[in-house]
Design an enzyme around this catalytic site. Structure first.
Site, PDB file in Angstrom:
ATOM      1  CE  LYS A  23      -1.753   1.902   3.905  1.00 12.12           C
ATOM      2  NZ  LYS A  23      -1.587   3.360   3.903  1.00 12.12           N
ATOM      3  CG  ASN A  24       2.565   2.664   3.505  1.00 13.79           C
ATOM      4  OD1 ASN A  24       1.378   2.978   3.340  1.00 13.79           O
ATOM      5  ND2 ASN A  24       3.094   2.496   4.706  1.00 13.79           N
ATOM      6  CG  ASP A 117      -3.915   9.771  10.591  1.00 14.26           C
ATOM      7  OD1 ASP A 117      -3.219   9.710  11.613  1.00 14.26           O
ATOM      8  OD2 ASP A 117      -3.493   9.532   9.458  1.00 14.26           O
ATOM      9  CG  ASP A 305       2.890   1.497   9.371  1.00 15.82           C
ATOM     10  OD1 ASP A 305       2.663   2.475  10.102  1.00 15.82           O
ATOM     11  OD2 ASP A 305       2.893   1.570   8.130  1.00 15.82           O
TER      12      ASP A 305
HETATM   13  C1  UD1 Z   1       4.448   6.855   6.057  1.00 17.38           C
HETATM   14  C2  UD1 Z   1       3.519   5.665   5.943  1.00 17.38           C
HETATM   15  C3  UD1 Z   1       3.021   5.217   7.307  1.00 17.38           C
HETATM   16  C4  UD1 Z   1       4.203   4.957   8.231  1.00 17.38           C
HETATM   17  C5  UD1 Z   1       5.141   6.168   8.250  1.00 17.38           C
HETATM   18  C6  UD1 Z   1       6.407   5.935   9.053  1.00 17.38           C
HETATM   19  C7  UD1 Z   1       2.465   5.983   3.803  1.00 17.38           C
HETATM   20  C8  UD1 Z   1       1.198   6.234   3.046  1.00 17.38           C
HETATM   21  N1  UD1 Z   1       2.378   6.023   5.130  1.00 17.38           N
HETATM   22  O1  UD1 Z   1       3.692   7.941   6.587  1.00 17.38           O
HETATM   23  O2  UD1 Z   1       2.268   4.007   7.158  1.00 17.38           O
HETATM   24  O3  UD1 Z   1       3.717   4.743   9.542  1.00 17.38           O
HETATM   25  O4  UD1 Z   1       5.544   6.515   6.906  1.00 17.38           O
HETATM   26  O5  UD1 Z   1       7.069   4.800   8.600  1.00 17.38           O
HETATM   27  O6  UD1 Z   1       3.491   5.709   3.221  1.00 17.38           O
HETATM   28  N2  UD1 Z   1       6.749  14.708  10.234  1.00 17.38           N
HETATM   29  C9  UD1 Z   1       6.885  16.038  10.529  1.00 17.38           C
HETATM   30  N3  UD1 Z   1       6.914  16.943   9.481  1.00 17.38           N
HETATM   31  C10 UD1 Z   1       6.825  16.565   8.186  1.00 17.38           C
HETATM   32  C11 UD1 Z   1       6.680  15.184   7.889  1.00 17.38           C
HETATM   33  C12 UD1 Z   1       6.651  14.270   8.931  1.00 17.38           C
HETATM   34  O7  UD1 Z   1       6.994  16.441  11.693  1.00 17.38           O
HETATM   35  O8  UD1 Z   1       6.871  17.430   7.284  1.00 17.38           O
HETATM   36  C13 UD1 Z   1       6.729  13.725  11.346  1.00 17.38           C
HETATM   37  C14 UD1 Z   1       5.388  12.978  11.465  1.00 17.38           C
HETATM   38  O9  UD1 Z   1       4.466  13.724  12.213  1.00 17.38           O
HETATM   39  C15 UD1 Z   1       5.801  11.709  12.158  1.00 17.38           C
HETATM   40  C16 UD1 Z   1       7.205  11.449  11.593  1.00 17.38           C
HETATM   41  O10 UD1 Z   1       7.656  12.687  11.070  1.00 17.38           O
HETATM   42  O11 UD1 Z   1       5.886  11.909  13.545  1.00 17.38           O
HETATM   43  C17 UD1 Z   1       7.247  10.387  10.508  1.00 17.38           C
HETATM   44  O12 UD1 Z   1       6.357  10.711   9.484  1.00 17.38           O
HETATM   45  P1  UD1 Z   1       6.575  10.253   7.972  1.00 17.38           P
HETATM   46  O13 UD1 Z   1       7.779   9.364   7.888  1.00 17.38           O
HETATM   47  O14 UD1 Z   1       6.544  11.456   7.126  1.00 17.38           O
HETATM   48  O15 UD1 Z   1       5.290   9.365   7.731  1.00 17.38           O
HETATM   49  P2  UD1 Z   1       4.274   9.430   6.519  1.00 17.38           P
HETATM   50  O16 UD1 Z   1       5.015   9.614   5.241  1.00 17.38           O
HETATM   51  O17 UD1 Z   1       3.155  10.350   6.855  1.00 17.38           O
END
Ligand code: UD1
Length: 422
Positions: A23-24, A117, A305
């Site tokens: 999915k990711n 979320d 996850d």
């Molecule tokens: C993706 C995955 C999700 C997984 C996560 C971490 C998808 C669709 N989802 O989510 O299933 O749990 O990676 O492996 O691929 N953050 C910030 N600022 C930003 C971006 C992120 O503070 O601009 C923080 C987030 O709040 C979180 C952390 O960084 O605490 C990790 O987030 P991130 O790796 O970006 O996760 P997603 O890409 O949202």
């Protein structure tokens, strides 16, 4: 009709299960198709709701998209629209990954803010600051991210944290920027490697794929391609935990076991035997699992996850485990539902302490997100009586054929539709 899963605990899971694309990965690969005019085909796609939702986002940008039993075909026009439809994006957080490709391709992007979320706030500051380093302006206007760029120029970008989403958005913008971009402290998840592979097939020049430094030499144009999505390591690991918890023997096919090196090592520490093959592995557990500690971290650390599966396993092990969540601040919310099932679990900040019990006891529980839902079902497999897991649409978003796969391994689980008025 409202659906729930009814799980009768006690079965030992035995057999083989096939896992399809991640999915990711698939959602980002679909966004990457925007980078080239013409028809891109993506195969081994999971049949989950998020794929048609992402197809709607791409349609709102002028693409013609067909989703047909595991294959997604995306026809991208010469000039895609730059403004993603609010309703489509609001249903799918991951659709924010169209931001990078749109800025690169259209010099302009308007993408509604997807909102937080149940696992915690998910800001976009690193996505925005990376795009600004490449020469774009980004602002929040009326609940939408509005980005403009006269022309993108390569830059040195240091991420505060190896964010998966920020790495992907910056990468997809940098491939069409003028000159060289270096993304330092980049995410190293296998899904990022999959994206790099597809971008390279499209003609992008990327070095360091799979490492924390990505070097991108911008090119003036990309070509459409055909790409097969990598197997879903999170789904594969879910079945591995299920095998360990039910003292079963499960072969998982379609996932690169090296994407789960640390997970399988943890399961061996808990007492499981593992047999590693090519694109498949088997987990066998004969007795009660032993307690092990888990710490979530960006890849190659233990995936956040899979933290709910770690809690579910710890709930039935012999001993006490400490689980530390370092990625999403609210990801322990579902632990109260585990407690309903008789888990002896307590959380304090980003730590959870779980004392294993011999047997859990069935209860109605509610899934708050995809992985929490799967973790609750695994716990239900080790509970006396019938556990009802509600809000299963979350589970359906991440796990294709979830009930069928578990039934194929011998689990007593069914999907029940009930009329809420009755
Ligand atoms: C993706 C995955 C999700 C997984 C996560 C971490 C998808 C669709 N989802 O989510 O299933 O749990 O990676 O492996 O691929 N953050 C910030 N600022 C930003 C971006 C992120 O503070 O601009 C923080 C987030 O709040 C979180 C952390 O960084 O605490 C990790 O987030 P991130 O790796 O970006 O996760 P997603 O890409 O949202």
């Amino acid at each position: 009709m409202v659906e729930h899963f009814a799980v009768r605990g006690g079965a030992r899971l035995v057999g083989a299960v096939d896992v399809v694309g991640a999915k990711n990965s698939v959602l980002k690969l679909m966004a990457a198709a925007l980078l080239a005019e013409g028809t891109t085909t993506i195969t081994n796609c999971p049949e989950i709701l998020d794929v048609p939702l992402m197809a709607d986002v791409l349609r709102s940008l002028g693409c013609t998209v067909e989703v047909d039993s595991g294959t997604v075909t995306i026809d991208v026009p010469a000039e895609p629209g730059a403004s993603a439809d609010y309703r489509s994006v609001s249903k799918l957080r991951a659709s924010v990954c169209v931001l990078g490709p749109l800025v690169a391709r259209c010099r302009r992007a308007v993408v509604p803010l997807p909102g937080g979320d149940a696992i915690g706030s998910r800001p976009l500051d690193m996505h925005a600051s990376g795009l600004r380093k490449l020469g774009a302006t980004t602002e929040i206007e009326h609940g939408r991210v509005v980005a403009h760029a006269e022309g993108l120029r390569g830059a040195q970008i240091w991420l505060d944290f190896p964010s998966v989403g920020a790495t992907e958005n910056i990468l997809m913008a940098a491939v069409l920027a003028e000159g060289t971009t270096v993304i330092d402290n980049a995410a190293r998840e296998p899904e990022i490697v999959d994206l790099c592979t597809m971008l390279q097939q499209m003609g992008a020049k990327i070095e360091g794929s799979g490492s924390s430094t990505l070097t991108v030499h911008g090119v003036t144009g990309l070509q459409p391609t055909e790409h097969r999505v990598i197997g879903d390591r999170i789904v594969g690991a879910t079945w591995a935990f299920a095998a360990a918890m039910t003292r079963g023997e499960v072969t998982v096919r379609g996932v690169d076991p090296h994407h789960l090196d640390l997970v399988l090592d943890k399961l061996r520490s808990a007492g499981a035997r593992t047999d590693i093959g090519v694109e498949e592995f088997t987990v066998t557990m004969d007795g009660r699992p032993r307690a092990v500690d888990f710490v979530t971290l960006p890849y190659p650390g233990f995936a956040t996850d899979l933290q709910p599966m770690a809690i579910a396993l710890s709930a039935v092990t012999d001993g006490t485990s400490m689980i530390t969540e370092n990625v999403f601040e609210s990801r322990f919310r579902f632990v109260d539902e585990m407690v309903r099932l008789g888990a002896d679990a307590r959380t304090d900040g980003h730590h959870a302490v779980v004392r294993g019990v011999e047997r859990l006891s069935s209860a109605p529980v509610w899934a708050s997100d995809i992985r929490a839902g799967a973790g609750l079902v695994l716990a239900g497999l080790c509970a006396d009586g019938v556990t009802e897991v509600w809000d299963v649409e979350h589970i359906d978003r991440g796990y294709p054929r979830f009930v069928e796969n578990l039934r194929g391994l011998g689990a007593d689980i069914s999907r029940v539709s009930a009329d809420p008025e009755r």
